[in-house]
Design an enzyme around this catalytic site. Structure first.
Site, PDB file in Angstrom:
ATOM      1  N   ALA A 191       0.866  -1.174   0.000  1.00  0.00           N
ATOM      2  CA  ALA A 191       0.000   0.000   0.000  1.00  0.00           C
ATOM      3  C   ALA A 191       0.907   1.228   0.000  1.00  0.00           C
ATOM      4  CB  ALA A 191      -0.879  -0.010   1.239  1.00  0.00           C
ATOM      5  N   GLY A 235       0.665  -4.981   0.917  1.00  0.00           N
ATOM      6  CA  GLY A 235      -0.441  -5.056  -0.034  1.00  0.00           C
ATOM      7  C   GLY A 235      -0.037  -5.716  -1.349  1.00  0.00           C
ATOM      8  N   GLU A 248      -0.367  -9.291  -0.728  1.00  0.00           N
ATOM      9  CA  GLU A 248      -1.804  -9.561  -0.609  1.00  0.00           C
ATOM     10  C   GLU A 248      -2.480  -9.545  -1.986  1.00  0.00           C
ATOM     11  OE1 GLU A 248      -2.000  -6.399   2.343  1.00  0.00           O
ATOM     12  OE2 GLU A 248      -2.962  -7.795   3.715  1.00  0.00           O
ATOM     13  N   GLU A 267       4.116  -5.113   7.576  1.00  0.00           N
ATOM     14  CA  GLU A 267       3.285  -4.093   8.250  1.00  0.00           C
ATOM     15  C   GLU A 267       3.668  -3.909   9.715  1.00  0.00           C
ATOM     16  OE1 GLU A 267       2.185  -6.360   6.155  1.00  0.00           O
ATOM     17  OE2 GLU A 267       0.741  -5.470   4.766  1.00  0.00           O
TER      18      GLU A 267
HETATM   19  N1  CAA Z   1       4.664   3.333  -0.394  1.00  0.00           N
HETATM   20  C1  CAA Z   1       5.077   4.487  -0.913  1.00  0.00           C
HETATM   21  N2  CAA Z   1       6.276   4.657  -1.500  1.00  0.00           N
HETATM   22  C2  CAA Z   1       7.096   3.584  -1.542  1.00  0.00           C
HETATM   23  C3  CAA Z   1       6.721   2.333  -1.014  1.00  0.00           C
HETATM   24  C4  CAA Z   1       5.435   2.241  -0.418  1.00  0.00           C
HETATM   25  N3  CAA Z   1       4.978   1.082   0.064  1.00  0.00           N
HETATM   26  N4  CAA Z   1       7.734   1.464  -1.194  1.00  0.00           N
HETATM   27  C5  CAA Z   1       8.716   2.141  -1.830  1.00  0.00           C
HETATM   28  N5  CAA Z   1       8.319   3.421  -2.050  1.00  0.00           N
HETATM   29  C6  CAA Z   1       9.095   4.489  -2.698  1.00  0.00           C
HETATM   30  C7  CAA Z   1      10.172   5.010  -1.776  1.00  0.00           C
HETATM   31  O1  CAA Z   1       9.640   5.942  -0.877  1.00  0.00           O
HETATM   32  C8  CAA Z   1      11.138   5.609  -2.772  1.00  0.00           C
HETATM   33  O2  CAA Z   1      10.616   6.849  -3.194  1.00  0.00           O
HETATM   34  P1  CAA Z   1      11.551   8.182  -3.111  1.00  0.00           P
HETATM   35  O3  CAA Z   1      12.614   7.929  -4.149  1.00  0.00           O
HETATM   36  O4  CAA Z   1      10.594   9.274  -3.492  1.00  0.00           O
HETATM   37  O5  CAA Z   1      12.082   8.249  -1.736  1.00  0.00           O
HETATM   38  C9  CAA Z   1      11.039   4.668  -3.964  1.00  0.00           C
HETATM   39  O6  CAA Z   1       9.795   3.980  -3.805  1.00  0.00           O
HETATM   40  C10 CAA Z   1      12.148   3.646  -4.016  1.00  0.00           C
HETATM   41  O7  CAA Z   1      12.202   2.989  -2.768  1.00  0.00           O
HETATM   42  P2  CAA Z   1      13.532   2.876  -1.887  1.00  0.00           P
HETATM   43  O8  CAA Z   1      14.431   4.042  -2.125  1.00  0.00           O
HETATM   44  O9  CAA Z   1      13.139   2.611  -0.472  1.00  0.00           O
HETATM   45  O10 CAA Z   1      14.209   1.568  -2.563  1.00  0.00           O
HETATM   46  P3  CAA Z   1      15.116   0.480  -1.840  1.00  0.00           P
HETATM   47  O11 CAA Z   1      15.562  -0.435  -2.940  1.00  0.00           O
HETATM   48  O12 CAA Z   1      16.124   1.109  -0.967  1.00  0.00           O
HETATM   49  O13 CAA Z   1      14.116  -0.336  -0.876  1.00  0.00           O
HETATM   50  C11 CAA Z   1      12.107  -1.516  -0.283  1.00  0.00           C
HETATM   51  C12 CAA Z   1      13.061  -1.078  -1.407  1.00  0.00           C
HETATM   52  C13 CAA Z   1      12.825  -2.452   0.677  1.00  0.00           C
HETATM   53  C14 CAA Z   1      10.931  -2.216  -0.923  1.00  0.00           C
HETATM   54  C15 CAA Z   1      11.624  -0.279   0.518  1.00  0.00           C
HETATM   55  O14 CAA Z   1      11.176   0.681  -0.421  1.00  0.00           O
HETATM   56  C16 CAA Z   1      10.509  -0.570   1.457  1.00  0.00           C
HETATM   57  O15 CAA Z   1      10.729  -1.105   2.540  1.00  0.00           O
HETATM   58  N6  CAA Z   1       9.239  -0.186   1.086  1.00  0.00           N
HETATM   59  C17 CAA Z   1       8.091  -0.355   1.934  1.00  0.00           C
HETATM   60  C18 CAA Z   1       7.604  -1.786   1.964  1.00  0.00           C
HETATM   61  C19 CAA Z   1       6.441  -1.921   2.929  1.00  0.00           C
HETATM   62  O16 CAA Z   1       6.592  -1.710   4.128  1.00  0.00           O
HETATM   63  N7  CAA Z   1       5.245  -2.295   2.410  1.00  0.00           N
HETATM   64  C20 CAA Z   1       4.061  -2.468   3.210  1.00  0.00           C
HETATM   65  C21 CAA Z   1       3.187  -1.256   3.092  1.00  0.00           C
HETATM   66  S1  CAA Z   1       1.842  -1.261   4.244  1.00  0.00           S
HETATM   67  C22 CAA Z   1       0.638  -2.165   3.510  1.00  0.00           C
HETATM   68  O17 CAA Z   1       0.780  -2.697   2.431  1.00  0.00           O
HETATM   69  C23 CAA Z   1      -0.677  -2.227   4.287  1.00  0.00           C
HETATM   70  C24 CAA Z   1      -1.661  -3.233   3.763  1.00  0.00           C
HETATM   71  O18 CAA Z   1      -1.651  -4.388   4.141  1.00  0.00           O
HETATM   72  C25 CAA Z   1      -2.749  -2.829   2.861  1.00  0.00           C
END
Ligand code: CAA
Length: 291
Positions: A69, A142, A145, A165
């Site tokens: 998400a 998500g 999911e 999460e």
């Molecule tokens: N939401 C919004 N933006 C996201 C994102 C997310 N879930 N995941 C990555 N991005 C964005 C980053 O913010 C970054 O943008 P900027 O360049 O503007 O800063 C861009 O994508 C690239 O990401 P990273 O620089 O972080 O890339 P990385 O290779 O260093 O890391 C990653 C990759 C490990 C996937 C890391 O991005 C990460 O941990 N992302 C979040 C993953 C996460 O926690 N997902 C769960 C979300 S909650 C959910 O899904 C709730 C539900 O059940 C419905």
């Protein structure tokens, strides 16, 4: 096919009977923002309505199926009612555009509108046509999911699945606690959800989350091949099959067996069942008409 900002849509396969939907928001690793979800819904509706299409393949990029998400959209949500409204925003827009009000949506069309507009819940599971996920790279939160809402998951050999999460101070909110547990059992599911640790493609295959693992470069083609095979059968019968398998999650064994038997009987009233059996006896290929 329509053009969308956040998804690419193409009809593929020898007979162009498979819709390939590619999540295409590379800057955010395909994080599932409202606009992307809206595009995805429309692309799915389009594929579902297309009489020539027999199966759908959903994929992302080689780096990311989807990073979950959109955390930036959720970051400033302050209260329960905010998040409630966030999750409702698409359905809300559609309803308010048409002049209806939220009370009407809740009372009448609530389930219909909500699940159709928001595949984070069961919009995808409600499709009649089979949908196959081709997961390369990360499928987190998500994203994992979303993959689990699909009927079959194939993975590229560097794919990773996770429900992180807990690290954000929340829990999976799009079916993760339920669908992951169905897919891989309680202990493995608890471990993933409580630690946020990821599972590799190979582990996911061993656990039964994923059906097959392919090299990164051939994953999408291999998935399309399976989709083409499914699309070569009677669409009517394929949708009945899918409905029966999905029913197994919502019914007791006895109810499910009863449900299956009734639909099995129903197939005997179709042209395609008659044709399939006649073709077998006559030692020729069947000519299904989807009726
Ligand atoms: N939401 C919004 N933006 C996201 C994102 C997310 N879930 N995941 C990555 N991005 C964005 C980053 O913010 C970054 O943008 P900027 O360049 O503007 O800063 C861009 O994508 C690239 O990401 P990273 O620089 O972080 O890339 P990385 O290779 O260093 O890391 C990653 C990759 C490990 C996937 C890391 O991005 C990460 O941990 N992302 C979040 C993953 C996460 O926690 N997902 C769960 C979300 S909650 C959910 O899904 C709730 C539900 O059940 C419905």
């Amino acid at each position: 096919t329509g053009t969308y900002e956040n998804v690419k849509v193409e009809k593929v396969g020898e007979k162009k009977n498979v819709t390939l939907i590619q999540l295409n928001r590379p800057k955010a690793l395909n994080a599932l923002c409202d606009a992307l979800i809206k595009d995805l819904n429309q692309a799915l509706d389009e594929a579902e309505a297309d009489k020539d299409v027999g199966a759908i393949v959903l994929t992302g990029s080689q780096r990311a199926f989807a990073a979950g998400a959109d955390i930036k959209e959720m970051q400033d949500v302050k209260s329960f009612s905010d998040v409630y409204n966030t999750n409702f925003s698409l359905a809300w827009n559609r309803v308010t555009e048409s002049g209806a009000d939220i009370a009407e949506m809740r009372n009448k069309d609530f389930v219909e509108v909500f699940s159709k507009d928001f595949p984070k819940f069961d919009g995808i599971a409600r499709l009649k046509k089979p949908i196959l996920a081709a997961v390369n790279g990360i499928a987190l939160g998500g994203g994992c999911e979303l993959a689990m809402m699909c009927d079959i998951i194939y993975a590229g050999e560097r794919a990773q699945f996770g429900q992180p999460e807990i690290t954000l101070g929340t829990i999976p909110g799009a079916g993760g606690t339920q669908r992951l547990t169905w897919a891989i059992g309680k202990s493995k599911s608890m471990e993933m959800i409580l630690t946020g640790n990821r599972m590799t493609a190979q582990e996911a295959e061993k656990a039964g989350l994923v059906s097959k693992v392919f090299p990164v470069e051939t994953l999408v083609d291999e998935t399309v091949k399976t989709a083409e095979k499914i699309a070569s059968f009677s669409k009517t019968i394929v949708s009945i099959c899918k409905e029966c398998v999905n029913a197994s999650h919502n019914m007791t064994l006895n109810e499910g067996l009863h449900f299956e038997k009734r639909l099995f009987h129903a197939t005997f009233s179709t042209h395609d069942r008659q044709e399939g059996m006649t073709a077998f006896v006559e030692k020729r290929a069947p000519n299904f008409k989807d009726c």
